[in-house]
Design a protein around this motif. Structure first.
Motif, PDB file in Angstrom:
ATOM      1  N   ARG A 164       0.832  -1.207   0.000  1.00  0.00           N
ATOM      2  CA  ARG A 164       0.000   0.000   0.000  1.00  0.00           C
ATOM      3  C   ARG A 164       0.868   1.259   0.000  1.00  0.00           C
ATOM      4  O   ARG A 164       0.596   2.228  -0.735  1.00  0.00           O
ATOM      5  N   TYR A 165       1.942   1.252   0.758  1.00  0.00           N
ATOM      6  CA  TYR A 165       2.858   2.391   0.794  1.00  0.00           C
ATOM      7  C   TYR A 165       3.498   2.608  -0.580  1.00  0.00           C
ATOM      8  O   TYR A 165       3.591   3.753  -1.057  1.00  0.00           O
ATOM      9  N   ASN A 166       3.932   1.521  -1.225  1.00  0.00           N
ATOM     10  CA  ASN A 166       4.596   1.650  -2.525  1.00  0.00           C
ATOM     11  C   ASN A 166       3.660   2.225  -3.585  1.00  0.00           C
ATOM     12  O   ASN A 166       4.080   3.012  -4.443  1.00  0.00           O
ATOM     13  N   ILE A 167       2.394   1.822  -3.549  1.00  0.00           N
ATOM     14  CA  ILE A 167       1.413   2.357  -4.491  1.00  0.00           C
ATOM     15  C   ILE A 167       1.262   3.865  -4.291  1.00  0.00           C
ATOM     16  O   ILE A 167       1.321   4.651  -5.255  1.00  0.00           O
ATOM     17  N   ARG A 168       1.077   4.255  -3.058  1.00  0.00           N
ATOM     18  CA  ARG A 168       0.889   5.680  -2.761  1.00  0.00           C
ATOM     19  C   ARG A 168       2.154   6.487  -3.016  1.00  0.00           C
ATOM     20  O   ARG A 168       2.076   7.638  -3.482  1.00  0.00           O
ATOM     21  N   TYR A 169       3.299   5.891  -2.744  1.00  0.00           N
ATOM     22  CA  TYR A 169       4.574   6.576  -2.989  1.00  0.00           C
ATOM     23  C   TYR A 169       4.753   6.845  -4.488  1.00  0.00           C
ATOM     24  O   TYR A 169       5.149   7.951  -4.889  1.00  0.00           O
ATOM     25  N   ALA A 170       4.464   5.836  -5.319  1.00  0.00           N
ATOM     26  CA  ALA A 170       4.588   6.018  -6.767  1.00  0.00           C
ATOM     27  C   ALA A 170       3.693   7.148  -7.257  1.00  0.00           C
ATOM     28  O   ALA A 170       4.104   7.975  -8.083  1.00  0.00           O
ATOM     29  N   GLY A 174       4.718  11.105  -8.848  1.00  0.00           N
ATOM     30  CA  GLY A 174       4.324  11.528 -10.194  1.00  0.00           C
ATOM     31  C   GLY A 174       4.333  10.444 -11.248  1.00  0.00           C
ATOM     32  O   GLY A 174       4.268  10.735 -12.450  1.00  0.00           O
ATOM     33  N   VAL A 175       4.392   9.162 -10.842  1.00  0.00           N
ATOM     34  CA  VAL A 175       4.282   8.075 -11.817  1.00  0.00           C
ATOM     35  C   VAL A 175       2.865   8.061 -12.379  1.00  0.00           C
ATOM     36  O   VAL A 175       1.879   8.156 -11.635  1.00  0.00           O
TER      37      VAL A 175
END
Length: 346
Positions: A164-170, A174-175
């Motif tokens: 979940r963190y990686n999705i939000r971080y991306a 600006g991905v």
């Protein structure tokens, strides 16, 4: 109840496949047309009763040396009852004789504990192929599936915190994930795929195969290409198949650049959202190893897919119907030699 080749009624054949609980894009005639561009023939075999289909098998045909053939039904056969399945098997045997086939291979998407299938296998003397726990089979025996009945909010909530963190971080970085609209986008994906293959040491199909995939699957709403960008730099790509209520994640690729931006995580999330928007109830991440020990080199793939909340599912596996005693033995010997050579190249 009678068997019939549905070459002139492909729409009827594909409708049965798309509405069957175990239906798969690989059992549609569109898949047969795609495979016909790489040396395979195909025949849509069906069983009818009172004007309605009761069983189907897309049978791919590969020419072998000495005027023999191999028959293969990927993720088939499909059936509504055991009598229809038996009729289908007998019809397939007759067809196999005409085609001078050594073996009819099949690997239906049936759960491992399906007693009806396993009893049928024993009665009809099909041989189960020992493909091991990893990816030595043609289609994966172990897959990871995500139930999409929950809301998007709850799907996100049920993921591992790191995923979940990686999705939000991306997203914060600006991905941007885009659904490909033009066939020219295939070249962007293929460049990423070549980069991935070089990094991870595996072979890939030629670009022409993916061009045929676009023509037969994407243009018929059976597949979609997704690309993830950062400031117009392509970072990841993926191809999803869709049929009935299921979406399958089939191909993935990623760049060596800016891997810290977690583009593969975001592209999966966007494909899950796309699947929900199309009314699908299952997102299938496809194969993982059945060996879930952390020491297994493929364990990371399982962890990645598990992070999204997907659950492990095991199918019955791969089966052979031998059609020529001596010929089947030669086929097995040749296949074993091929696998040894392939493994040495890894």
């Amino acid at each position: 109840m009678h068997s019939v080749l549905l070459l002139d009624k492909e729409e009827l054949f594909n409708h049965y496949v798309s509405t069957h609980p175990c239906g798969d894009v690989l059992q549609t005639t569109w898949w047969g047309r795609l495979k016909s561009t790489s040396g395979w023939g195909y025949l849509p075999l069906g069983v009818m009763e009172n004007g309605a289909l009761q069983a189907t098998a897309l049978i791919l045909i590969k020419r072998l040396p000495l005027n023999r053939t191999l028959l293969y039904s990927p993720r088939g056969p499909l059936y509504s009852n055991e009598d229809a399945l038996l009729t289908l098997l007998h019809a397939g045997k007759d067809l196999a004789k005409k085609e001078k086939a050594l073996v009819w291979k099949m690997d239906p998407a049936i759960a491992r504990d399906d007693d009806q299938w396993m009893t049928f296998v024993e009665k009809q003397k099909l041989k189960q192929v020992d493909a091991g726990l990893d990816f030595d089979g043609v289609q994966p025996r172990f897959v990871m599936t995500l139930n999409l009945h929950s809301s998007l909010e709850n799907l996100l909530k049920d993921m591992k915190s790191k995923t979940r963190y990686n999705i939000r971080y991306a997203k914060r970085q600006g991905v941007d994930v885009r659904s490909a609209k033009n066939k020219a986008d295939l070249m962007v994906f293929y460049d990423l795929l070549q980069e991935t293959a070089l990094r991870d040491n595996f072979t890939i199909r030629p670009l022409s195969y993916f061009e045929a995939m676009w023509e037969y699957l994407v243009e018929n709403q059976l597949a979609q290409l997704f690309l993830a960008y950062f400031e117009d730099i392509p970072l990841a790509g993926a191809i999803a198949f869709r049929l009935g209520k299921t979406v399958w994640y089939v191909y993935g690729a990623s760049s060596n650049q800016k891997r810290n931006l977690q583009a593969p995580h975001l592209i999966q999330w966007e494909m899950i959202k796309w699947a929900k928007s199309r009314g699908c109830s299952v997102y299938d991440f496809r194969g993982v190893s059945g060996d879930l020990s952390p020491e297994n080199p493929l364990y990371g793939l399982y962890r990645f897919k598990e992070g999204f909340g997907a659950q492990l599912r095991e199918y019955v596996g791969e089966f052979d119907l031998p059609l020529s005693r001596g010929g089947y033995g030669l086929w097995q010997g040749g296949l074993a030699l091929h696998n040894r050579i392939r493994n040495r190249k890894k």
